[in-house]
Design a protein around this motif. Structure first.
Motif, mmCIF file in Angstrom:
data_model
loop_
_atom_site.group_PDB
_atom_site.id
_atom_site.type_symbol
_atom_site.label_atom_id
_atom_site.label_comp_id
_atom_site.label_asym_id
_atom_site.label_seq_id
_atom_site.Cartn_x
_atom_site.Cartn_y
_atom_site.Cartn_z
ATOM 1 N N GLY A 148 0.798 -1.228 0.000
ATOM 2 C CA GLY A 148 0.000 0.000 0.000
ATOM 3 C C GLY A 148 0.826 1.271 0.000
ATOM 4 N N VAL A 149 0.162 2.398 0.334
ATOM 5 C CA VAL A 149 0.829 3.703 0.210
ATOM 6 C C VAL A 149 1.360 4.218 1.539
ATOM 7 N N ALA A 150 2.354 5.103 1.435
ATOM 8 C CA ALA A 150 2.892 5.806 2.604
ATOM 9 C C ALA A 150 2.014 7.020 2.879
ATOM 10 N N ARG A 151 1.629 7.209 4.130
ATOM 11 C CA ARG A 151 0.756 8.331 4.477
ATOM 12 C C ARG A 151 1.339 9.101 5.648
ATOM 13 N N GLY A 152 0.703 10.236 5.968
ATOM 14 C CA GLY A 152 1.133 11.022 7.118
ATOM 15 C C GLY A 152 2.589 11.422 6.979
ATOM 16 N N ALA A 192 -19.251 1.061 1.680
ATOM 17 C CA ALA A 192 -18.399 2.236 1.490
ATOM 18 C C ALA A 192 -16.976 1.910 1.044
ATOM 19 N N CYS A 193 -16.531 0.676 1.223
ATOM 20 C CA CYS A 193 -15.095 0.412 1.042
ATOM 21 C C CYS A 193 -14.811 -0.638 -0.037
ATOM 22 N N ALA A 194 -15.646 -1.653 -0.089
ATOM 23 C CA ALA A 194 -15.331 -2.825 -0.926
ATOM 24 C C ALA A 194 -15.178 -2.469 -2.401
ATOM 25 N N THR A 195 -15.944 -1.468 -2.884
ATOM 26 C CA THR A 195 -15.848 -1.097 -4.301
ATOM 27 C C THR A 195 -14.397 -0.839 -4.702
ATOM 28 N N CYS A 196 -13.634 -0.202 -3.824
ATOM 29 C CA CYS A 196 -12.237 0.098 -4.177
ATOM 30 C C CYS A 196 -11.260 -0.949 -3.645
ATOM 31 N N HIS A 197 -11.544 -1.479 -2.450
ATOM 32 C CA HIS A 197 -10.535 -2.329 -1.814
ATOM 33 C C HIS A 197 -10.678 -3.809 -2.146
ATOM 34 N N ALA A 198 -11.800 -4.205 -2.732
ATOM 35 C CA ALA A 198 -11.954 -5.606 -3.102
ATOM 36 C C ALA A 198 -12.157 -5.722 -4.605
ATOM 37 N N GLY A 243 -7.527 0.795 -3.956
ATOM 38 C CA GLY A 243 -6.887 0.483 -2.681
ATOM 39 C C GLY A 243 -6.366 -0.943 -2.695
ATOM 40 N N ILE A 244 -5.430 -1.258 -1.800
ATOM 41 C CA ILE A 244 -4.968 -2.640 -1.721
ATOM 42 C C ILE A 244 -6.046 -3.496 -1.064
ATOM 43 N N ASN A 245 -5.960 -4.797 -1.319
ATOM 44 C CA ASN A 245 -6.775 -5.725 -0.554
ATOM 45 C C ASN A 245 -6.382 -5.527 0.910
ATOM 46 N N LEU A 292 -3.677 -7.033 3.167
ATOM 47 C CA LEU A 292 -2.249 -6.680 3.060
ATOM 48 C C LEU A 292 -1.879 -5.443 3.875
ATOM 49 N N SER A 293 -2.859 -4.834 4.527
ATOM 50 C CA SER A 293 -2.604 -3.543 5.167
ATOM 51 C C SER A 293 -1.894 -3.678 6.511
ATOM 52 N N THR A 294 -0.715 -3.049 6.611
ATOM 53 C CA THR A 294 -0.031 -3.035 7.913
ATOM 54 C C THR A 294 -0.881 -2.270 8.929
ATOM 55 N N ILE A 319 -6.296 8.211 -4.720
ATOM 56 C CA ILE A 319 -7.336 9.018 -4.098
ATOM 57 C C ILE A 319 -8.244 8.114 -3.291
ATOM 58 N N MET A 320 -8.488 8.489 -2.073
ATOM 59 C CA MET A 320 -9.523 7.820 -1.284
ATOM 60 C C MET A 320 -10.312 8.918 -0.600
ATOM 61 N N PRO A 321 -11.654 8.857 -0.652
ATOM 62 C CA PRO A 321 -12.425 9.907 0.010
ATOM 63 C C PRO A 321 -12.250 9.824 1.522
HETATM 64 C C1 HEC Z 1 -12.426 5.572 -4.207
HETATM 65 C C2 HEC Z 1 -11.737 4.396 -3.777
HETATM 66 C C3 HEC Z 1 -11.661 4.126 -2.282
HETATM 67 C C4 HEC Z 1 -12.661 3.992 -1.341
HETATM 68 C C5 HEC Z 1 -14.153 4.152 -1.549
HETATM 69 C C6 HEC Z 1 -12.010 3.623 -0.088
HETATM 70 N N1 HEC Z 1 -10.656 3.554 -0.264
HETATM 71 FE FE1 HEC Z 1 -9.320 3.097 1.162
HETATM 72 N N2 HEC Z 1 -7.795 3.474 -0.156
HETATM 73 C C7 HEC Z 1 -7.950 3.808 -1.480
HETATM 74 C C8 HEC Z 1 -6.661 4.002 -2.105
HETATM 75 C C9 HEC Z 1 -6.401 4.368 -3.553
HETATM 76 C C10 HEC Z 1 -5.722 3.775 -1.090
HETATM 77 C C11 HEC Z 1 -4.190 3.860 -1.258
HETATM 78 C C12 HEC Z 1 -3.626 2.534 -1.682
HETATM 79 C C13 HEC Z 1 -3.574 1.614 -0.489
HETATM 80 O O1 HEC Z 1 -2.718 1.767 0.373
HETATM 81 O O2 HEC Z 1 -4.447 0.753 -0.395
HETATM 82 C C14 HEC Z 1 -6.468 3.441 0.125
HETATM 83 C C15 HEC Z 1 -5.878 3.101 1.342
HETATM 84 C C16 HEC Z 1 -6.577 2.621 2.449
HETATM 85 C C17 HEC Z 1 -5.974 2.095 3.643
HETATM 86 C C18 HEC Z 1 -4.484 1.953 3.896
HETATM 87 C C19 HEC Z 1 -4.009 0.599 3.458
HETATM 88 C C20 HEC Z 1 -2.540 0.441 3.758
HETATM 89 O O3 HEC Z 1 -2.193 -0.032 4.839
HETATM 90 O O4 HEC Z 1 -1.738 0.851 2.906
HETATM 91 C C21 HEC Z 1 -6.969 1.720 4.493
HETATM 92 C C22 HEC Z 1 -6.833 1.110 5.894
HETATM 93 C C23 HEC Z 1 -8.196 2.013 3.812
HETATM 94 N N3 HEC Z 1 -7.923 2.570 2.576
HETATM 95 C C24 HEC Z 1 -9.444 1.754 4.343
HETATM 96 C C25 HEC Z 1 -10.637 2.105 3.701
HETATM 97 C C26 HEC Z 1 -11.934 1.934 4.317
HETATM 98 C C27 HEC Z 1 -12.167 1.342 5.692
HETATM 99 C C28 HEC Z 1 -12.850 2.401 3.421
HETATM 100 C C29 HEC Z 1 -14.337 2.495 3.597
HETATM 101 C C30 HEC Z 1 -14.796 3.284 4.713
HETATM 102 C C31 HEC Z 1 -12.108 2.843 2.236
HETATM 103 N N4 HEC Z 1 -10.779 2.643 2.456
HETATM 104 C C32 HEC Z 1 -12.705 3.357 1.091
HETATM 105 C C33 HEC Z 1 -9.141 3.928 -2.157
HETATM 106 C C34 HEC Z 1 -10.398 3.860 -1.579
#
Ligand code: HEC
Ligand code: HEC
Ligand code: HEC
Length: 453
Positions: A265-269, A336-342, A351-353, A356-358, A386-388
């Motif tokens: 996944g991505v580096a944040r903060g 809210a989440c699965a559309t992007c993360h799954a 987003g990553i599955n 895999l998230s630390t 981009i993640m909202p």
């Molecule tokens: C529009 C697409 C989108 C949606 C909707 C979304 N995410 Fe994300 N998310 C991302 C992207 C892109 C990243 C950056 C890549 C990554 O690290 O997974 C991210 C990163 C993350 C990470 C960090 C993962 C890691 O350790 O690197 C978490 C935790 C996370 N999202 C949780 C959520 C949760 C919980 C929801 C629902 C409430 C959500 N996301 C909704 C796109 C999305």
């Protein structure tokens, strides 16, 4: 993070007593001022090298206030003892370092003493910068002395007694500052040694990733086992790493160089600032850092390898966990989440599955709460993830329920405790950072540190 209250009275008395003695031992005279050198007097190649070294040292991140001029200081760096404001390190003759000779700059980097002879707080990570070579200090000096001079008087710190007394730092140095150049390990390659020199020195990775003792010094026996910075957890980056898939040299290189890696996944903060800086320095330096860090992680144990295979299998066919199926967290995740993360879209735009998230395997949910609240904002002019943010659309209770579900579903670690409080704290920090953020465009890539009031 240690709170000031946990430093016992006796320790405090000892510290002050020691500091007075130490002051006598470590007292340094002022170094004479010079006429500010003309920018043209510096070799452009040296200036360029200094630029790269300054990026590796994150100098501008700490020495630039939100909305302020580069290197003009004034950023509040929070410590458990109060806020310390970074100094103006532009060549302004009156408020910056314009009248500092190179020897004064080198002394500051090496021993944390300013030109006038005052001890500097170790928030300026000279406990790492002390190993920087003469040549590299010269390049950094040349780079800084050729920046635009900015008139910006230093702000006084918000520290309580006795920490507002600079002589206290003398005691700290006697206890914790190990001065000295980097000693090469002849059994290792030149690249490995280059990495070790940068990681322990200019890049000061341990300043965030190593836990600190009650006096704010890194615990030498726990190097890289995880630290705290601005309401983020800087994960363990040694054998204690909780990342679901082990880090390899290639994965580290990609993550450090481009700010994300497909297995992690991505580096944040605050880490997003580090990777943004490493994107612009010689690639060979980032490779050296990745190589050295691989040896800090050590080879994965058999257990870890088994776990890795299990993790990969789980991603292919996610296990059914009946106990979690009907929880409120499950419905929020699905909606809210699965559309992007799954989905199968490639990183970094999806987003990553989350298996895999630390963040979800970490000892506490701070980073996960931060990212759900603020999301990832696009970086102006770049194709970037981009993640909202969900701060406005979810209550604290909903976020807590979601976090508990994510932990149960996507990590093999025991349930988190104190989730509700951590979510409340994260929301408070998020509100402050939104209120003071000067440029929402880059906010996703900039730490809370850049957004302190
Ligand atoms: C529009 C697409 C989108 C949606 C909707 C979304 N995410 Fe994300 N998310 C991302 C992207 C892109 C990243 C950056 C890549 C990554 O690290 O997974 C991210 C990163 C993350 C990470 C960090 C993962 C890691 O350790 O690197 C978490 C935790 C996370 N999202 C949780 C959520 C949760 C919980 C929801 C629902 C409430 C959500 N996301 C909704 C796109 C999305
Ligand atoms: C983690 C934040 C941080 C980073 C990174 C950092 N500094 Fe600083 N620096 C500070 C703070 C805070 C002070 C003020 C310390 C004090 O007042 O005692 C300071 C003070 C200084 C001073 C003394 C200036 C004076 O007028 O006394 C110099 C020189 C300096 N930094 C140079 C650098 C350089 C060069 C880099 C990059 C290689 C760098 N700093 C990286 C936080 C940082
Ligand atoms: C200013 C503080 C800071 C500095 C300096 C810093 N890090 Fe980090 N690092 C963090 C934080 C905070 C995270 C967690 C980021 C996240 O949640 O996305 C992190 C995450 C990481 C990760 C991801 C670990 C995982 O399992 O997901 C790696 C690898 C890493 N850092 C390596 C380094 C290296 C190598 C350096 C020095 C070149 C470094 N860091 C310097 C704060 C820092």
């Amino acid at each position: 993070m240690p709170k000031p209250g946990i430093i016992g009275g006796a320790a405090l008395v000892a510290l002050i007593g020691g500091a007075i003695a130490a002051f006598a031992v470590t007292w340094r005279p002022a170094i004479e001022t010079i006429e500010p050198p003309a920018p043209q007097s510096f070799d452009p190649a040296l200036v360029k090298r200094g630029r790269d070294l300054a990026a590796i040292g994150n100098c501008s991140d700490c020495h630039t206030a939100p909305g302020g001029k580069s290197f003009a200081g004034g950023l509040a760096v929070p410590t458990p003892f109060g806020a310390i404001y970074s100094s103006n390190i532009t060549p302004d003759p009156d408020t910056g370092i314009g009248r500092w000779p190179e020897a004064a700059f080198q002394r500051a980097m090496r021993s944390g003493v300013d030109r006038a002879g005052h001890h500097l707080y170790p928030t300026f990570p000279y406990d790492h910068f002390t190993n920087v070579t003469d040549g590299d200090d010269r390049a950094l000096y040349a780079f800084l002395m050729t920046r635009p001079a900015v008139r910006a008087p230093d702000r006084s710190n918000d520290l309580s007694f006795p920490f507002n007394q600079r002589f206290v730092v003398a005691g700290w140095k006697l206890l914790f500052l190990k001065k000295g150049a980097y000693k090469a390990d002849s059994t290792q390659s030149a690249e490995w040694n280059r990495g070790a020199y940068l990681v322990d020195g200019l890049a000061h990775c341990g300043a965030c990733h190593t836990p600190r003792n009650a006096l704010g010094a890194e615990k030498v026996t726990a190097s890289f086992s995880g630290g705290d910075v601005d309401n983020w957890h800087a994960y363990a980056i040694n054998a204690q790493s909780r990342s679901p898939l082990p880090w390899t040299t290639d994965a580290l290189f990609h993550y450090l160089r481009q700010g994300w890696d497909s297995d992690h996944g991505v580096a944040r903060g605050p880490m997003a600032e580090v990777t943004a800086n490493l994107a612009s320095v010689p690639e060979s330096d980032v490779r050296a850092i990745a190589l050295y860090m691989t040896s800090v992680f050590g080879p994965p144990t058999q257990d870890r390898l088994n776990q890795t295979n299990a993790t990969r299998a789980e991603i292919k066919s996610p296990p059914v966990q009946p106990a979690l199926a009907d929880t409120p967290g499950a419905s929020i995740y699905a909606a809210a989440c699965a559309t992007c993360h799954a989905s199968d879209r490639p990183l970094p735009y999806s987003g990553i599955n989350l298996r895999l998230s630390t963040a979800l395997s970490a000892p506490d949910p701070r980073n996960a709460a931060n990212i759900i609240l603020s999301g990832i904002r696009p970086v102006g002019g770049e194709r970037s993830p981009i993640m909202p943010g969900f701060a406005n659309s979810m209550t604290d209770d909903q976020i807590s329920a979601l976090l508990n579900y994510l932990r149960g579903r996507f990590s093999s670690q025991p349930a988190w405790t104190g989730v509700e409080q951590i979510v409340r704290d994260a929301r408070q920090t998020e509100t402050v950072s939104l209120r003071t953020s000067s440029s929402p465009d880059t906010a996703g890539r900039t730490s809370e540190r850049g957004h302190q009031p």
